[in-house]
Design an enzyme around this catalytic site. Structure first.
Site, short mmCIF file in Angstrom:
data_model
loop_
_atom_site.label_atom_id
_atom_site.label_comp_id
_atom_site.label_asym_id
_atom_site.label_seq_id
_atom_site.Cartn_x
_atom_site.Cartn_y
_atom_site.Cartn_z
N HIS A 60 3.87 -31.24 13.72
CA HIS A 60 3.82 -31.77 15.07
C HIS A 60 2.50 -31.47 15.78
O HIS A 60 1.86 -32.37 16.33
CB HIS A 60 4.99 -31.17 15.86
CG HIS A 60 5.22 -31.75 17.21
ND1 HIS A 60 5.52 -33.08 17.42
CD2 HIS A 60 5.20 -31.18 18.45
CE1 HIS A 60 5.69 -33.30 18.71
NE2 HIS A 60 5.49 -32.17 19.36
N PHE A 61 2.09 -30.21 15.77
CA PHE A 61 0.86 -29.81 16.46
C PHE A 61 -0.30 -29.76 15.47
O PHE A 61 -0.79 -28.69 15.09
CB PHE A 61 1.05 -28.47 17.17
CG PHE A 61 1.88 -28.56 18.42
CD1 PHE A 61 1.42 -29.25 19.53
CD2 PHE A 61 3.13 -27.98 18.49
CE1 PHE A 61 2.17 -29.35 20.69
CE2 PHE A 61 3.90 -28.06 19.64
CZ PHE A 61 3.42 -28.76 20.74
#
Length: 324
Positions: free
Chosen positions: A299-300
């Site tokens: 996600h990041f």
């Protein structure tokens, strides 16, 4: 002891004396020329709300607006900003309820994506930014795209990282959130409280990442401390519910892409369970010239793929945005 100290001082003096003057000058010069990027941390009052933002780069440089996701803040751009600020004016705000911005009680403030877009628009007006490229991630996508609908002529380019504008990207992770959208019940609201727990916060940073030594634990420790502030869980639940208002706007976002054809770079963590890669590919329907890079991370993506992403972002900005 005195003799020993005297011997050491003499040896040190002789060593420095042996360094050729040219080499000494070169060493001094190289240190003096080390590039140092200064990031400023500022707060502006926008409609009675104190909005915090980070800023770096030349005041007259092309603007890149960095819009963060959940549950983080402008902190997510801390490593990217210095790599662009020699040429670009990089601006990264915190939304109310996140980071260092105000977090009014949710009964007295509308925690909606429409309101966030208005406040970011107000911030840009106050600091004199009338044209900008946007880096949108997660929540930053609907905030940025709503801003684009308000001022389509101002957008000089898009960098998209795990941020949705197509229903194909709303998969299994979203099922309990969609149940809350359907009836707005306390039962379904309370079922989402696990999304603001330490386990899920850490999961967002670590899931899908191959080399966890690249992920600083400061990320989830800081994010969780802010999530745990009194009243913040209600803020986040309000935003989960309001996210439903973004989906009917997807066709308008897509029309903006087709009408304006902004230069676009897509850098997407393909292992993300929240915004999976199925949400990345549809952009090419409306932006066929977009540059798409699916990265082997979660996600990041900036946390472990900065060394891959920063050159892609810099090249894109230099080629497609700098002269617009």
């Amino acid at each position: 002891m005195r003799r020993l100290l005297a011997s050491l001082l003499l040896a040190t003096s002789m060593a420095w004396a042996a360094v050729p003057p040219a080499m000494a000058a070169k060493t001094h010069t190289s240190v003096a020329k080390l590039p140092v990027v200064v990031v400023s941390y500022k707060t502006v009052d926008v409609d009675g709300v104190k909005v915090f933002y980070r800023e770096a780069g030349p005041a007259n440089g092309p603007v890149l607006l960095l819009l963060h996701g959940f549950p983080t803040s402008s902190h997510m751009f801390r490593q990217l900003m210095p790599l662009l600020a020699d040429k670009y004016r990089v601006i990264a705000p915190d939304y109310p309820g996140f980071g260092q911005s105000d977090a009014p009680d949710h009964t007295k403030f509308d925690y909606t994506f429409a309101r966030y877009a208005e406040l970011v628009d107000g911030l840009l007006g106050k600091i004199g930014s009338r044209r900008y490229a946007m880096y949108v991630m997660d929540y930053g996508a609907p905030v940025g795209y709503r801003l684009a609908l308000k001022h389509p002529e101002r957008v000089t380019g898009l960098i998209i990282q795990n941020g949705n504008a197509y229903e194909e990207g709303l998969r299994e992770f979203w099922d309990p959130i969609k149940a809350y959208w359907a009836d707005g019940s306390s039962e379904h609201r309370n079922a989402l409280l696990n999304l603001v727990t330490p386990e899920i916060t850490k999961f967002q940073y670590t899931d899908g990442v191959k080399d966890l030594t690249r992920i600083s634990p400061d990320n989830w420790v800081q994010d969780q401390a802010l999530l745990d502030r009194p009243g913040n869980s209600d803020i986040q639940m309000d935003l989960f519910y309001d996210y439903r208002t973004n989906v009917p706007l997807y066709p308008q976002f897509q029309q903006f892409f087709r009408d304006r054809k902004p230069p676009t770079l897509i850098v997407w963590g393909k292992n993300d369970k929240i915004f999976p890669a199925e949400g990345a590919h549809p952009y090419l329907r409306d932006l066929p010239n977009a540059e798409l890079h699916l990265l082997d991370t979660g996600h990041f993506a900036l946390e472990d793929k900065l060394d891959t992403m920063a050159p892609l972002i810099r090249s894109f900005l230099d080629r497609k945005v700098a002269k617009r």
